[in-house]
Design a protein around this motif. Structure first.
Motif, short mmCIF file in Angstrom:
data_model
loop_
_atom_site.label_atom_id
_atom_site.label_comp_id
_atom_site.label_asym_id
_atom_site.label_seq_id
_atom_site.Cartn_x
_atom_site.Cartn_y
_atom_site.Cartn_z
N PRO A 168 0.68 -1.19 0.02
CA PRO A 168 -0.07 -0.09 -0.13
C PRO A 168 0.89 1.26 0.05
N LYS A 169 0.45 2.33 -0.81
CA LYS A 169 1.13 3.44 -0.79
C LYS A 169 0.55 4.46 0.36
N VAL A 170 1.49 4.83 1.33
CA VAL A 170 0.72 5.96 2.39
C VAL A 170 1.67 7.16 2.00
N GLU A 171 0.98 8.10 1.88
CA GLU A 171 1.82 9.39 1.54
C GLU A 171 2.86 9.76 2.84
N GLY A 172 4.08 9.92 2.51
CA GLY A 172 5.09 10.37 3.42
C GLY A 172 5.44 9.58 4.43
N THR A 173 5.18 8.15 3.96
CA THR A 173 5.57 7.00 5.28
C THR A 173 6.30 5.92 4.51
N HIS A 174 7.15 5.56 4.99
CA HIS A 174 8.01 4.29 4.58
C HIS A 174 6.95 3.08 4.77
N VAL A 175 6.56 2.25 3.86
CA VAL A 175 6.13 1.03 3.99
C VAL A 175 7.06 -0.17 3.55
N TYR A 176 7.70 -0.27 4.77
CA TYR A 176 8.90 -1.14 4.45
C TYR A 176 8.33 -2.92 3.90
N ASP A 177 8.97 -3.00 3.03
CA ASP A 177 8.24 -4.43 2.23
C ASP A 177 9.61 -5.16 1.82
N THR A 178 9.08 -6.34 1.32
CA THR A 178 10.04 -7.38 0.80
C THR A 178 11.11 -7.05 -0.27
N GLN A 179 10.59 -6.04 -1.18
CA GLN A 179 11.39 -5.49 -2.23
C GLN A 179 12.59 -4.61 -1.72
N MET A 180 12.17 -3.82 -0.64
CA MET A 180 13.33 -2.85 -0.08
C MET A 180 14.14 -3.81 0.59
N SER A 181 13.39 -4.96 1.27
CA SER A 181 14.29 -5.90 2.20
C SER A 181 15.49 -6.51 1.30
N ARG A 182 15.02 -6.67 0.05
CA ARG A 182 15.86 -7.34 -0.77
C ARG A 182 16.79 -6.39 -1.28
N VAL A 216 26.80 4.54 4.68
CA VAL A 216 27.16 4.22 6.00
C VAL A 216 28.65 5.08 6.56
N LEU A 217 29.43 5.42 5.33
CA LEU A 217 30.67 5.98 5.86
C LEU A 217 30.36 7.45 6.18
N ASP A 218 29.32 8.00 5.29
CA ASP A 218 28.74 9.36 5.47
C ASP A 218 27.73 9.74 6.50
N ARG A 219 27.39 8.63 7.21
CA ARG A 219 26.17 8.60 8.05
C ARG A 219 25.09 9.41 7.59
N ASP A 220 24.99 9.00 6.24
CA ASP A 220 23.54 9.61 5.55
C ASP A 220 22.35 8.87 6.00
N TRP A 221 21.88 9.07 6.99
CA TRP A 221 20.72 8.51 7.74
C TRP A 221 19.59 8.15 6.60
N LYS A 222 19.11 9.38 6.17
CA LYS A 222 17.82 9.46 5.40
C LYS A 222 18.32 8.51 4.13
N LYS A 223 19.55 8.52 3.29
CA LYS A 223 19.72 7.73 2.28
C LYS A 223 19.87 6.09 2.72
N MET A 224 20.48 5.95 4.02
CA MET A 224 20.02 4.41 4.18
C MET A 224 18.69 4.08 4.25
N THR A 225 17.82 4.63 4.94
CA THR A 225 16.55 4.20 4.84
C THR A 225 15.71 4.45 3.54
N GLU A 226 16.22 5.05 2.66
CA GLU A 226 15.64 5.06 1.26
C GLU A 226 16.14 4.07 0.24
N ILE A 227 17.42 3.21 0.57
CA ILE A 227 18.00 2.33 -0.10
C ILE A 227 17.86 1.00 0.68
N GLY A 228 16.80 0.75 1.30
CA GLY A 228 16.45 -0.38 1.72
C GLY A 228 17.02 -0.88 3.07
#
Ligand SMILES: [Fe+3]
Ligand SMILES: [Fe+3]
Lengths: 293, 118, 293, 118
Positions: free
Chosen positions: B6-20, B62-74
């Motif tokens: 499900p797409k929910v505005e402004g929210t991460h819905v963490y799923d199998t694809q992101m986990s992969r 990881v090295l840059d501590r780019d927290w936002k990026k980390m959550t965006e790339i799985g």
């Protein structure tokens, strides 16, 4: 036969445990929450169960993402407290009840719940914080044995709220058919509304939370009809943890009485709540007991 | 995000694809629950990332501590905070980063009853 | 939409793979079994699916006993062939279909099946031997993508036969609702009667097996009513693997035709069988298709 | 065997309780799927058993290749055959041991249609 005596719904956010561990419960930020716990704690201290079934989710401390069970149950005799990245929390390790675990497992599988069996498990704040909410000063040992039941709330597709309520009902039947005269408490943990990541981080939805806090007693069916997308939208990505309260609620049965509740914002990044319910024997059970006499 | 999620505005819905997508990253972060691994990581972050097969993008985040990026790339948030713990950063520090506020602002919003999107 | 074109029930005993790998298929002991496969192989070679759903159980090669899922599904893009103790079998690694896996997963969880998600999985003989039964000489690559579905048959409580049939029916609905025009085959593996350990080791029950081989086509409901204790008693501790055939059977639906079958004793310590069914579109589906036109 | 597990005459019904009893043994046997571990095991079986926390009874059964005993004290047959593979023993060899026959007798019974208990 075993009897379910009470059910506790409680947030399990790690900062609640940290506040206790670091003696900050009298601090201005935390005092209202712990004051709110007090009447429940006093009541529970008078009603000690032999075993607590703690329904929670692991937070990357025991289960990696390579294998994600929808529902799992611990069947070990002992569970150690997990190292969550800064050493294990300084609370007692857990004594299990392997016989009750196995009884629940077999009965749930017989009823068509596709459980995963965990023969080894380190338990994280999701389990130990609720135990601390129940017993803030356990000393060397927790006052009861524990059976951990875990739910996937971290990765879509989580189980539906409806399935959680059904699992709870089956769990209640399983516990009540256990042939030992023991008292069992059921803990539903997690929630309330919170969102940890993304642009909506910090979301709190008091209206949703307060409705949930009321209906968990009076109308759990309505909560079981809320879709996963609505939980995430209304209560945040991590607020969906609340579906675990429905498992506890299902186990308690129809005849319950609210002993106490409290609601507080914020505990770390989350709204925190506690709701304590006494389970009374149902009319049917009383009749059965009368007939048996 | 997968088309089944499900797409929910402004929210991460963490799923199998992101986990992969985040498999190697989360696996590396999960390993940090072990104290010896935390020491190895701190001693040579780059080598530790390489040993765990992180992609260039994952390693940089990881090295840059780019927290936002980390959550965006799985990266799953519960795995990402294992790294934050090493840096002695709290969930409120990360909340500030995700929302473009200072930690103090973010805490103040929570104390005022949390952020309301209703 | 995706279409289920055929279902194969087949034993997955490692020695069948070893006989092929070591070119013993013409030996006196093995020739009858492989001769029996031939007509099925010819038919399947004409009816190549895009994806095979292989229902099997791991045999201590990927899942340890610390965590035992009742039902699990692989969601990876690749699966390597496991080292079972003497180096991996020299057959191609597996290409998955992550999109179909996720579609099946979401639909099954929505229907109340409590799946465990496997993002990493090495596949053992339980999966590769059935692929070899389908395609004895794959060359560098298997002729189809594969989605692995795993069942706990090693440790009591296994899922009931009834739950397996229900899972199969839901699997069939999930596959048929996948919005890609692909052909899907479903493999139910394991069996027939065998017992590896204990004083009854070497048990074969031809009567039970032959009845199962017939009823899997004509009356799967009767097989779904057999208790786990009866499966173990009649077909041996490891014969209970046959419950996995019911998942395949449930997925195929009502309208099937037996293409071929064969039964042979012994393959190593087990009776071995193959049964191949063509799935025809149901009357209902044909009507739907007509309406859609 | 737990009281919840169906009793079937002459048959192992492997259950949660046996699995708990055999935890260390099965874990050690499971580790043998890794070729480096097989080498370590072969180099010093006793030390390998100790490292994996086997009980005295479990360790003795392994060192003695007491196949029957292993399956009686919680070893799962699918784990036990990892050890048999190291010894180049087949499932028929073990079948002979379990039934008190020679491998050849056991094979002959199977070839004749299997053992019938009906
Ligand atoms: Fe949580
Ligand atoms: Fe098998």
């Amino acid at each position: 036969m075993a009897e379910i005596t009470w059910g506790l719904a409680t947030s399990h956010v790690p900062s609640i445990g940290a506040a206790m561990d670091n003696e900050k419960t009298e601090d201005e930020l935390w005092k209202p929450l712990f004051d709110g716990y007090q009447p429940a704690r006093e009541w529970m201290a008078e009603q000690k169960p032999d075993v607590a079934i703690v329904i929670y989710n692991d937070h990357a401390n025991a289960l990696g993402l390579e294998m994600i069970p929808t529902f799992s149950i611990g069947t070990a005799e002992h569970y150690d407290v997990a190292d969550e990245g800064y050493g294990p929390r300084q609370v007692p390790n857990i004594v299990g009840d392997a016989e009750l675990s196995e009884h629940i497992l077999v009965n749930l599988v017989d009823e068509g719940f596709d459980m995963t069996v965990l023969q080894e498990l380190d338990v994280d704040h999701g389990l130990t914080v609720p135990l601390s909410v129940y017993t803030p000063n356990p000393g060397d040992a927790w006052p009861c044995r524990v059976v951990p039941m875990l739910v996937n709330v971290l990765q879509y597709p989580q189980p539906t709220a409806d399935r959680c309520l059904a699992l709870g009902e089956a769990l209640g039947r399983a516990i009540r058919s256990f042939p030992q005269d023991i008292k069992v408490a059921v803990f539903g943990t997690g929630g309330m509304s919170h969102q940890l990541s993304g642009e909506r981080a910090g979301l709190i939805n008091q209206e949703f939370d307060r409705n949930f806090l009321e209906k968990i007693e009076t109308d759990p069916e309505s909560l079981s009809q809320i879709t996963r997308a609505e939980y995430v939208e209304q209560a945040g990505s991590e607020g969906i943890e609340m579906i675990m309260w429905l498992i506890m609620r299902g186990a308690l049965g129809d005849n319950i009485r609210r002993v106490h509740d409290t609601y507080h914002v914020p505990a770390s990044n989350t709204a925190a709540a506690l709701a304590l319910f006494a389970a009374e024997k149902s009319a049917e059970e009383n009749t059965d007991a009368a007939i048996a006499q | 995000m997968s088309s089944y999620t499900p797409k929910v505005e402004g929210t991460h819905v963490y799923d199998t694809q992101m986990s992969r997508q985040g498999r190697a990253l989360n696996k590396m972060l999960y390993s940090l629950k072990n104290p010896e691994n935390r020491e190895l990581f701190i001693a040579d972050e780059s080598a530790y990332c390489d040993k765990h097969g992180l992609s260039a993008e994952q390693k940089l985040a990881v090295l840059d501590r780019d927290w936002k990026k980390m959550t965006e790339i799985g990266g799953s948030i519960f795995y990402v905070i294992k790294l934050a713990a090493i840096d002695k950063k709290s969930m409120q520090d990360l909340g500030g980063v995700f929302t473009g506020m200072s930690t103090e602002q973010f805490k103040a919003e929570l104390k005022a009853g949390g952020r309301n999107f209703g």
